[in-house]
Design an enzyme around this catalytic site. Sequence first.
Site, PDB file in Angstrom:
ATOM      1  N   ASN A 123       5.788  -1.682  11.457  1.00 42.17           N
ATOM      2  CA  ASN A 123       5.030  -1.199  10.310  1.00 42.17           C
ATOM      3  C   ASN A 123       5.471  -1.988   9.061  1.00 42.17           C
ATOM      4  OD1 ASN A 123       3.450   0.588   8.646  1.00 42.17           O
ATOM      5  ND2 ASN A 123       3.702   2.127  10.245  1.00 42.17           N
TER       6      ASN A 123
ATOM      7  N   SER B  70       5.423   4.982   8.892  1.00 41.01           N
ATOM      8  CA  SER B  70       4.847   4.705   7.572  1.00 41.01           C
ATOM      9  C   SER B  70       5.866   5.109   6.516  1.00 41.01           C
ATOM     10  CB  SER B  70       3.570   5.512   7.368  1.00 41.01           C
ATOM     11  OG  SER B  70       3.263   5.530   5.987  1.00 41.01           O
TER      12      SER B  70
ATOM     13  N   ASN C 193       5.064   5.933   3.558  1.00 44.18           N
ATOM     14  CA  ASN C 193       4.349   6.657   2.500  1.00 44.18           C
ATOM     15  C   ASN C 193       4.157   8.142   2.750  1.00 44.18           C
ATOM     16  OD1 ASN C 193       3.990   4.192   1.047  1.00 44.18           O
ATOM     17  ND2 ASN C 193       2.366   3.651   2.486  1.00 44.18           N
ATOM     18  N   THR C 194       4.707   8.649   3.849  1.00 44.57           N
ATOM     19  CA  THR C 194       4.699  10.099   4.088  1.00 44.57           C
ATOM     20  C   THR C 194       6.156  10.544   4.058  1.00 44.57           C
ATOM     21  OG1 THR C 194       2.659  10.085   5.368  1.00 44.57           O
ATOM     22  CG2 THR C 194       4.172  11.900   5.799  1.00 44.57           C
TER      23      THR C 194
ATOM     24  N   PHE D 222      -1.560   8.098   4.316  1.00 39.27           N
ATOM     25  CA  PHE D 222      -2.403   8.673   5.377  1.00 39.27           C
ATOM     26  C   PHE D 222      -3.634   9.386   4.830  1.00 39.27           C
ATOM     27  CE2 PHE D 222       1.307   9.309   8.666  1.00 39.27           C
ATOM     28  CZ  PHE D 222       1.329   7.954   8.900  1.00 39.27           C
TER      29      PHE D 222
ATOM     30  N   LYS E  59       5.161   3.244  17.310  1.00 41.44           N
ATOM     31  CA  LYS E  59       5.171   2.211  16.255  1.00 41.44           C
ATOM     32  C   LYS E  59       6.359   2.433  15.333  1.00 41.44           C
ATOM     33  CE  LYS E  59       2.326  -0.129  12.859  1.00 41.44           C
ATOM     34  NZ  LYS E  59       0.960  -0.337  12.366  1.00 41.44           N
TER      35      LYS E  59
ATOM     36  N   ASN F 106       0.837  -1.200   0.000  1.00 38.24           N
ATOM     37  CA  ASN F 106       0.000   0.000   0.000  1.00 38.24           C
ATOM     38  C   ASN F 106       0.868   1.245   0.000  1.00 38.24           C
ATOM     39  OD1 ASN F 106      -0.476   1.916   2.538  1.00 38.24           O
ATOM     40  ND2 ASN F 106       0.188  -0.080   3.326  1.00 38.24           N
TER      41      ASN F 106
HETATM   42  C1  LIG Z   1      -3.577  -1.211   3.494  1.00 38.62           C
HETATM   43  C2  LIG Z   1      -2.764  -0.943   4.716  1.00 38.62           C
HETATM   44  C3  LIG Z   1      -2.844   0.298   5.330  1.00 38.62           C
HETATM   45  C4  LIG Z   1      -2.092   0.564   6.484  1.00 38.62           C
HETATM   46  N1  LIG Z   1      -2.206   1.781   7.091  1.00 38.62           N
HETATM   47  C5  LIG Z   1      -1.542   2.000   8.252  1.00 38.62           C
HETATM   48  C6  LIG Z   1      -1.729   3.202   8.971  1.00 38.62           C
HETATM   49  O1  LIG Z   1      -2.494   4.081   8.582  1.00 38.62           O
HETATM   50  N2  LIG Z   1      -1.020   3.367  10.124  1.00 38.62           N
HETATM   51  C7  LIG Z   1      -0.180   2.406  10.622  1.00 38.62           C
HETATM   52  O2  LIG Z   1       0.408   2.589  11.684  1.00 38.62           O
HETATM   53  N3  LIG Z   1      -0.001   1.235   9.958  1.00 38.62           N
HETATM   54  C8  LIG Z   1      -0.671   1.008   8.813  1.00 38.62           C
HETATM   55  N4  LIG Z   1      -0.512  -0.182   8.168  1.00 38.62           N
HETATM   56  C9  LIG Z   1       0.450  -1.174   8.707  1.00 38.62           C
HETATM   57  C10 LIG Z   1      -0.234  -2.236   9.553  1.00 38.62           C
HETATM   58  O3  LIG Z   1      -0.812  -1.659  10.710  1.00 38.62           O
HETATM   59  C11 LIG Z   1       0.774  -3.323   9.988  1.00 38.62           C
HETATM   60  O4  LIG Z   1       1.784  -2.720  10.767  1.00 38.62           O
HETATM   61  C12 LIG Z   1       1.430  -3.999   8.796  1.00 38.62           C
HETATM   62  O5  LIG Z   1       0.509  -4.193   7.757  1.00 38.62           O
HETATM   63  C13 LIG Z   1       2.017  -5.366   9.166  1.00 38.62           C
HETATM   64  O6  LIG Z   1       1.027  -6.269   9.592  1.00 38.62           O
HETATM   65  P1  LIG Z   1       0.396  -7.391   8.608  1.00 38.62           P
HETATM   66  O7  LIG Z   1       1.541  -8.091   7.946  1.00 38.62           O
HETATM   67  O8  LIG Z   1      -0.420  -8.273   9.519  1.00 38.62           O
HETATM   68  O9  LIG Z   1      -0.446  -6.653   7.626  1.00 38.62           O
HETATM   69  C14 LIG Z   1      -1.245  -0.455   7.011  1.00 38.62           C
HETATM   70  C15 LIG Z   1      -1.178  -1.695   6.382  1.00 38.62           C
HETATM   71  C16 LIG Z   1      -1.925  -1.954   5.251  1.00 38.62           C
HETATM   72  C17 LIG Z   1      -1.847  -3.324   4.621  1.00 38.62           C
END
Ligand SMILES: Cc1cc2nc3c(=O)[nH]c(=O)nc-3n(C[C@H](O)[C@H](O)[C@H](O)COP(=O)(O)O)c2cc1C
Length: 348
Positions: free
Chosen positions: A239, A171, A173-174, A113, A210, A109
């Site tokens: 993350n 993140s 992406n910022t 934000f 985080k 992704n």
């Molecule tokens: C589509 C998507 C959007 C995410 N948006 C955020 C976010 O806004 N803030 C954040 O702290 N982590 C965000 N994450 C990260 C997840 O909270 C998590 O740390 C990461 O996906 C690893 O866990 P997973 O392998 O179970 O997905 C996002 C992950 C995905 C897949």
Amino acid sequence: MSLYKLIRPLVFSLTPETGHNLAISALKYGLVPPSPKPDFPELASELFGLKFENPVGLAAGFDKNGEAIKALLNQGFGFVEVGTCTPLAQKGNEKPRLFRLAEDGAIINRFGFNNKGAEAFVQNLKERPQNGIVGANIGKNKTSTDSIEDYIIMLEKVYGLSDYITINISSPNTPGLRNLQGREALDSLLGAIMAKRNTLSDKKIPILLKISPDTNTHEREDIAEISLKHNIDGLIISNTTIGRDFLSSRYAGETGGLSGKPLFKLSTETLRELYRLTNGKVPLIGVGGISSGDDAYTKIKSGASLVQIYSALIYEGFGLVTAINKRISELLCKDGFSNISEAVGVDV
Ligand SMILES: Cc1cc2nc3c(=O)[nH]c(=O)nc-3n(C[C@H](O)[C@H](O)[C@H](O)COP(=O)(O)O)c2cc1C
């Protein structure tokens, strides 16, 4: 067969972002049936003053605006983290910005934000049910010129409305966000946040940080040292990654954060190292690539007191939450532990 497995082909026939928005709407409007309430007394624990019924939480980013908290709490999670929310609403990056890498059990992704801003987030938090643990994950606006100020604004807005607050500086992406993990920047940020918390209320709301998995040993040492210095209540590890090892999907080359199965190893290594560097003194939440109870148990033995999931839910649906809890319970029993807290960090 679970209901989700039946409707998954339909969900996967939509673009990933449309599928996601549909899921949020279905939850919000009561169209997703609740899971039976899990009852695993051996999985209960108390961390940073909160009583968790089970260790499996929803990771941030699924419900960025906190629109479906009630329905999500009914899916068997021990806790639900909403956000990331920024002070002002922002659209995020151009679409497409969410990709399913089904062959790899992964997601990429680059949302950036996208969220409706603090006012909407606060309203949704005010309407949340009071039973169930909710975390509010906060970030900074892309165009903000004062990062610390953005976190302070968000801290003030959500303070007292959630059970804990996550400072998201990881993140990918910022632009520039991850620089806040550097030694001096992190010291200033956490110093300002903790000082502000002292002025907000007599009740101390736990503050968690985080972090990214894309850090070297030296950077991890700095994060551990600064977190201990400021008495951070917990660390969420991790993350998404910008790394791209061994992927076979056609979307492997897309820019953004990679999550799901390929993140498991790197995020678990990071978790183990932070457990060691903080001497097991700071509760850790293990996130990244968990798709089974065995994965969750590995995180626990690597130092996680709690875990969170996101990507695997896209492939498996919410039935996974109870399946993970059930399996952790079996594995604890097999290893002769009577409570989850006894298994935390045993492999480190
Ligand atoms: C589509 C998507 C959007 C995410 N948006 C955020 C976010 O806004 N803030 C954040 O702290 N982590 C965000 N994450 C990260 C997840 O909270 C998590 O740390 C990461 O996906 C690893 O866990 P997973 O392998 O179970 O997905 C996002 C992950 C995905 C897949």
